[in-house]
Design a protein around this motif. Structure first.
Motif, PDB file in Angstrom:
ATOM      1  N   HIS A 127       0.859  -1.185   0.000  1.00  0.00           N
ATOM      2  CA  HIS A 127       0.000   0.000   0.000  1.00  0.00           C
ATOM      3  C   HIS A 127       0.895   1.235   0.000  1.00  0.00           C
ATOM      4  O   HIS A 127       1.879   1.275   0.753  1.00  0.00           O
ATOM      5  N   ILE A 128       0.533   2.212  -0.806  1.00  0.00           N
ATOM      6  CA  ILE A 128       1.369   3.418  -0.904  1.00  0.00           C
ATOM      7  C   ILE A 128       0.726   4.562  -0.144  1.00  0.00           C
ATOM      8  O   ILE A 128      -0.415   4.954  -0.420  1.00  0.00           O
ATOM      9  N   LYS A 129       1.472   5.098   0.801  1.00  0.00           N
ATOM     10  CA  LYS A 129       0.953   6.201   1.613  1.00  0.00           C
ATOM     11  C   LYS A 129       1.534   7.531   1.145  1.00  0.00           C
ATOM     12  O   LYS A 129       2.762   7.684   1.045  1.00  0.00           O
ATOM     13  N   PHE A 130       0.653   8.490   0.897  1.00  0.00           N
ATOM     14  CA  PHE A 130       1.093   9.842   0.539  1.00  0.00           C
ATOM     15  C   PHE A 130       0.926  10.804   1.709  1.00  0.00           C
ATOM     16  O   PHE A 130      -0.065  10.734   2.449  1.00  0.00           O
ATOM     17  N   ASN A 131       1.879  11.674   1.839  1.00  0.00           N
ATOM     18  CA  ASN A 131       1.775  12.769   2.798  1.00  0.00           C
ATOM     19  C   ASN A 131       1.084  13.943   2.120  1.00  0.00           C
ATOM     20  O   ASN A 131       1.604  14.487   1.148  1.00  0.00           O
ATOM     21  N   THR A 132      -0.090  14.331   2.619  1.00  0.00           N
ATOM     22  CA  THR A 132      -0.782  15.478   2.015  1.00  0.00           C
ATOM     23  C   THR A 132      -0.920  16.639   3.004  1.00  0.00           C
ATOM     24  O   THR A 132      -1.741  17.529   2.802  1.00  0.00           O
ATOM     25  N   GLY A 133      -0.136  16.605   4.079  1.00  0.00           N
ATOM     26  CA  GLY A 133      -0.188  17.754   4.984  1.00  0.00           C
ATOM     27  C   GLY A 133      -0.068  17.428   6.460  1.00  0.00           C
ATOM     28  O   GLY A 133       0.155  18.314   7.282  1.00  0.00           O
ATOM     29  N   LEU A 134      -0.224  16.157   6.817  1.00  0.00           N
ATOM     30  CA  LEU A 134      -0.040  15.782   8.223  1.00  0.00           C
ATOM     31  C   LEU A 134       1.437  15.833   8.596  1.00  0.00           C
ATOM     32  O   LEU A 134       1.803  16.064   9.753  1.00  0.00           O
ATOM     33  N   ASN A 135       2.270  15.618   7.577  1.00  0.00           N
ATOM     34  CA  ASN A 135       3.728  15.625   7.787  1.00  0.00           C
ATOM     35  C   ASN A 135       4.160  14.656   8.869  1.00  0.00           C
ATOM     36  O   ASN A 135       4.892  15.005   9.803  1.00  0.00           O
ATOM     37  N   ARG A 136       3.694  13.422   8.708  1.00  0.00           N
ATOM     38  CA  ARG A 136       4.052  12.373   9.649  1.00  0.00           C
ATOM     39  C   ARG A 136       4.730  11.258   8.859  1.00  0.00           C
ATOM     40  O   ARG A 136       5.937  11.110   8.926  1.00  0.00           O
ATOM     41  N   LEU A 137       3.963  10.493   8.075  1.00  0.00           N
ATOM     42  CA  LEU A 137       4.555   9.486   7.198  1.00  0.00           C
ATOM     43  C   LEU A 137       3.977   9.705   5.803  1.00  0.00           C
ATOM     44  O   LEU A 137       2.822  10.084   5.659  1.00  0.00           O
ATOM     45  N   GLY A 138       4.764   9.402   4.786  1.00  0.00           N
ATOM     46  CA  GLY A 138       4.192   9.394   3.441  1.00  0.00           C
ATOM     47  C   GLY A 138       5.108   9.945   2.373  1.00  0.00           C
ATOM     48  O   GLY A 138       5.973  10.783   2.641  1.00  0.00           O
ATOM     49  N   PHE A 139       4.903   9.435   1.151  1.00  0.00           N
ATOM     50  CA  PHE A 139       5.640   9.928  -0.014  1.00  0.00           C
ATOM     51  C   PHE A 139       5.172  11.330  -0.364  1.00  0.00           C
ATOM     52  O   PHE A 139       4.038  11.724  -0.059  1.00  0.00           O
ATOM     53  N   ALA A 140       6.040  12.044  -1.073  1.00  0.00           N
ATOM     54  CA  ALA A 140       5.689  13.366  -1.579  1.00  0.00           C
ATOM     55  C   ALA A 140       5.235  13.249  -3.034  1.00  0.00           C
ATOM     56  O   ALA A 140       5.417  12.207  -3.671  1.00  0.00           O
ATOM     57  N   GLU A 141       4.668  14.311  -3.529  1.00  0.00           N
ATOM     58  CA  GLU A 141       4.144  14.343  -4.894  1.00  0.00           C
ATOM     59  C   GLU A 141       5.216  13.947  -5.917  1.00  0.00           C
ATOM     60  O   GLU A 141       4.955  13.180  -6.841  1.00  0.00           O
ATOM     61  N   ASP A 142       6.418  14.444  -5.704  1.00  0.00           N
ATOM     62  CA  ASP A 142       7.518  14.191  -6.647  1.00  0.00           C
ATOM     63  C   ASP A 142       7.908  12.724  -6.736  1.00  0.00           C
ATOM     64  O   ASP A 142       8.659  12.334  -7.625  1.00  0.00           O
ATOM     65  N   ASP A 143       7.448  11.931  -5.792  1.00  0.00           N
ATOM     66  CA  ASP A 143       7.881  10.529  -5.735  1.00  0.00           C
ATOM     67  C   ASP A 143       7.056   9.590  -6.609  1.00  0.00           C
ATOM     68  O   ASP A 143       7.378   8.404  -6.695  1.00  0.00           O
ATOM     69  N   VAL A 144       5.996  10.117  -7.250  1.00  0.00           N
ATOM     70  CA  VAL A 144       5.082   9.234  -7.992  1.00  0.00           C
ATOM     71  C   VAL A 144       5.818   8.406  -9.053  1.00  0.00           C
ATOM     72  O   VAL A 144       5.629   7.184  -9.142  1.00  0.00           O
ATOM     73  N   ASP A 145       6.667   9.058  -9.833  1.00  0.00           N
ATOM     74  CA  ASP A 145       7.380   8.322 -10.899  1.00  0.00           C
ATOM     75  C   ASP A 145       8.290   7.264 -10.309  1.00  0.00           C
ATOM     76  O   ASP A 145       8.358   6.141 -10.804  1.00  0.00           O
ATOM     77  N   PHE A 146       8.982   7.645  -9.234  1.00  0.00           N
ATOM     78  CA  PHE A 146       9.853   6.675  -8.554  1.00  0.00           C
ATOM     79  C   PHE A 146       9.050   5.447  -8.124  1.00  0.00           C
ATOM     80  O   PHE A 146       9.457   4.304  -8.346  1.00  0.00           O
ATOM     81  N   ILE A 147       7.898   5.675  -7.494  1.00  0.00           N
ATOM     82  CA  ILE A 147       7.072   4.569  -6.962  1.00  0.00           C
ATOM     83  C   ILE A 147       6.667   3.628  -8.102  1.00  0.00           C
ATOM     84  O   ILE A 147       6.827   2.409  -8.007  1.00  0.00           O
ATOM     85  N   ALA A 148       6.172   4.240  -9.192  1.00  0.00           N
ATOM     86  CA  ALA A 148       5.686   3.416 -10.315  1.00  0.00           C
ATOM     87  C   ALA A 148       6.837   2.617 -10.925  1.00  0.00           C
ATOM     88  O   ALA A 148       6.711   1.410 -11.159  1.00  0.00           O
ATOM     89  N   LYS A 149       7.964   3.272 -11.157  1.00  0.00           N
ATOM     90  CA  LYS A 149       9.111   2.584 -11.787  1.00  0.00           C
ATOM     91  C   LYS A 149       9.659   1.500 -10.877  1.00  0.00           C
ATOM     92  O   LYS A 149       9.895   0.372 -11.310  1.00  0.00           O
ATOM     93  N   ALA A 150       9.850   1.848  -9.616  1.00  0.00           N
ATOM     94  CA  ALA A 150      10.434   0.880  -8.679  1.00  0.00           C
ATOM     95  C   ALA A 150       9.539  -0.350  -8.552  1.00  0.00           C
ATOM     96  O   ALA A 150      10.022  -1.481  -8.461  1.00  0.00           O
ATOM     97  N   THR A 151       8.219  -0.120  -8.582  1.00  0.00           N
ATOM     98  CA  THR A 151       7.285  -1.248  -8.465  1.00  0.00           C
ATOM     99  C   THR A 151       7.357  -2.117  -9.711  1.00  0.00           C
ATOM    100  O   THR A 151       7.439  -3.342  -9.630  1.00  0.00           O
ATOM    101  N   GLN A 152       7.331  -1.466 -10.871  1.00  0.00           N
ATOM    102  CA  GLN A 152       7.354  -2.222 -12.128  1.00  0.00           C
ATOM    103  C   GLN A 152       8.647  -3.014 -12.277  1.00  0.00           C
ATOM    104  O   GLN A 152       8.636  -4.177 -12.663  1.00  0.00           O
ATOM    105  N   HIS A 153       9.779  -2.377 -11.940  1.00  0.00           N
ATOM    106  CA  HIS A 153      11.069  -3.063 -12.075  1.00  0.00           C
ATOM    107  C   HIS A 153      11.243  -4.181 -11.064  1.00  0.00           C
ATOM    108  O   HIS A 153      11.946  -5.153 -11.308  1.00  0.00           O
ATOM    109  N   SER A 154      10.614  -4.037  -9.925  1.00  0.00           N
ATOM    110  CA  SER A 154      10.852  -5.010  -8.846  1.00  0.00           C
ATOM    111  C   SER A 154      10.381  -6.411  -9.227  1.00  0.00           C
ATOM    112  O   SER A 154      11.024  -7.405  -8.913  1.00  0.00           O
TER     113      SER A 154
END
Ligand SMILES: *Cc1c(COP(=O)(O)O)cnc(C)c1O
Length: 369
Positions: A127-154
């Protein structure tokens, strides 16, 4: 509910069922429901609650840490379990016990892929968690491409859901902020789904979110406190039923004369003759020192009995002056008669804290009435 002979947390599964049905009635029939059972199911009894939620048809369960999920698997719980806060040191056990991680950073994703590969997994649900303002845990907006590529390559993990968490879902003064978070999650999840090329379950709402932002239920909601009977506002509380009742009994009654004191450090000093009752519950059971000195109180035979002086480790003394009571009588700390939210407020805290504070020493009794 029956008389207790010692400090007991009574758990009413029919109240849980009522709350589950109420929360479900607030969402669309097709929206999935995740029951949050972290922290011993908010201080109650994790296995019992999880089994009941499983029976009621909850689609998912969530715990905070891996060891909580292991307890559920050991008890035979089969429902998918999301682990909200996995740590790298737990990844092997997580896979061994079919627990599904929330991946919230590049580091965590990379490390999880490494372990999943070593354990020859394919399509392991994550499950992919995004940080949208709580600033506790989560990926940032810029990480979307990384997440998709890393998942596909894995080649070994499969993203089943993506989620985020509201910072102030119960606070109407922060409505604009919450709406901004929801909007940002909508955009982030669309981007991720587009990059992956397959649909995901999206979820954002906790209990107060379900009540205040039903338009943002997406494909699933996550409820914890509501299941246990609390809704962060009086109108919601009125629709829910507290699952847990904390009861204890009077061990001894003392007549206290004027100018005597009660308890450690002589924190209560009497100016007139009073009657005190000693109860077998203290800070080791979860009643923190902040409830002492008259702030917290219990109910004895329908009357309010405030805590006298300091809370001890294993006991409190309460003022029963003018209350018709005797040794062996029952004292209610919280429950349907007096909500945990109200009790918590006397120590400037919230229902979440007092519920999860009730220690494992306190006997749990499950009823269905
Ligand atoms: C604890 C938790 C919840 C449950 O919140 P409630 O306010 O108890 O409904 C939902 N989502 C996440 C990420 C949590 O940590």
């Amino acid at each position: 509910m029956g008389k207790v002979g010692e400090t007991t947390l009574i758990l009413d599964l029919s109240a849980l069922e009522h709350n589950y049905n109420y929360l479900r009635s607030q969402i669309k029939p097709e929206t999935k429901f995740l029951g949050v059972v972290k922290a011993f199911a908010y201080g109650s009894d994790m296995v019992t609650i999880a089994q009941k939620l499983e029976q009621l048809g909850a689609d998912y369960l969530a715990v905070a840490y891996v060891n909580e999920g292991v307890l559920l698997r050991n008890a035979g719980v089969k429902t998918p379990i999301l682990v909200l806060h996995p740590l790298v040191s737990n990844f092997e056990e997580m896979i061994d016990r079919c627990l599904e991680p929330s991946l919230y950073s590049k580091h965590i994703l990379n490390q999880f892929v490494k372990v999943a590969k070593a354990k020859q997994q394919s399509n392991y649900p994550v499950h992919i968690k995004f940080n949208t303002g709580l600033n506790r845990l989560g990926f940032a907006e810029d990480d979307v491409d990384f997440i998709a590529k890393a998942t596909q390559h894995s080649g070994c993990i499969k993203i089943v859901s993506t989620f985020s968490h509201l910072a102030a879902s119960e606070d109407s003064n922060e409505r604009d902020f919450s709406l901004k978070q929801i909007n940002s999650f909508k955009n982030l999840s669309s981007k991720l789904i587009e990059a992956l090329g397959y649909p995901l379950i999206r979820h954002m709402l906790n209990t107060s979110g379900i009540i205040n932002y039903p338009e943002a239920q997406f494909e699933m909601v996550r409820s914890g406190i509501g299941l246990y009977g609390y809704g962060n506002e009086a109108e919601v509380d009125a629709q829910l039923k507290p699952v847990a009742t904390l009861k204890t009994i009077i061990s001894q009654i003392h007549q206290i004369e004027a100018h005597e004191s009660v308890g450690y450090n002589r924190a209560f000093k009497s100016h007139q003759p009073i009657k005190s009752a000693t109860l077998p519950i203290g800070h080791a059971d979860g009643i923190g020192r902040q409830y002492g000195k008259g702030r917290g109180s219990v109910i004895i035979n329908g009357k309010k009995a405030p805590i006298l002086g300091n809370v001890c480790m294993d006991m409190i003394m309460v003022d029963v002056t003018g209350i018709d009571c005797k040794e062996g009588d029952e004292a209610i700390v919280f429950g349907p008669e007096k909500s945990a939210e109200k009790f918590a407020a006397t120590a400037n805290t919230i229902s979440y804290e007092i519920l999860t504070a009730i220690s494992q020493r306190v006997k749990r009794v499950v009823v269905h009435q």
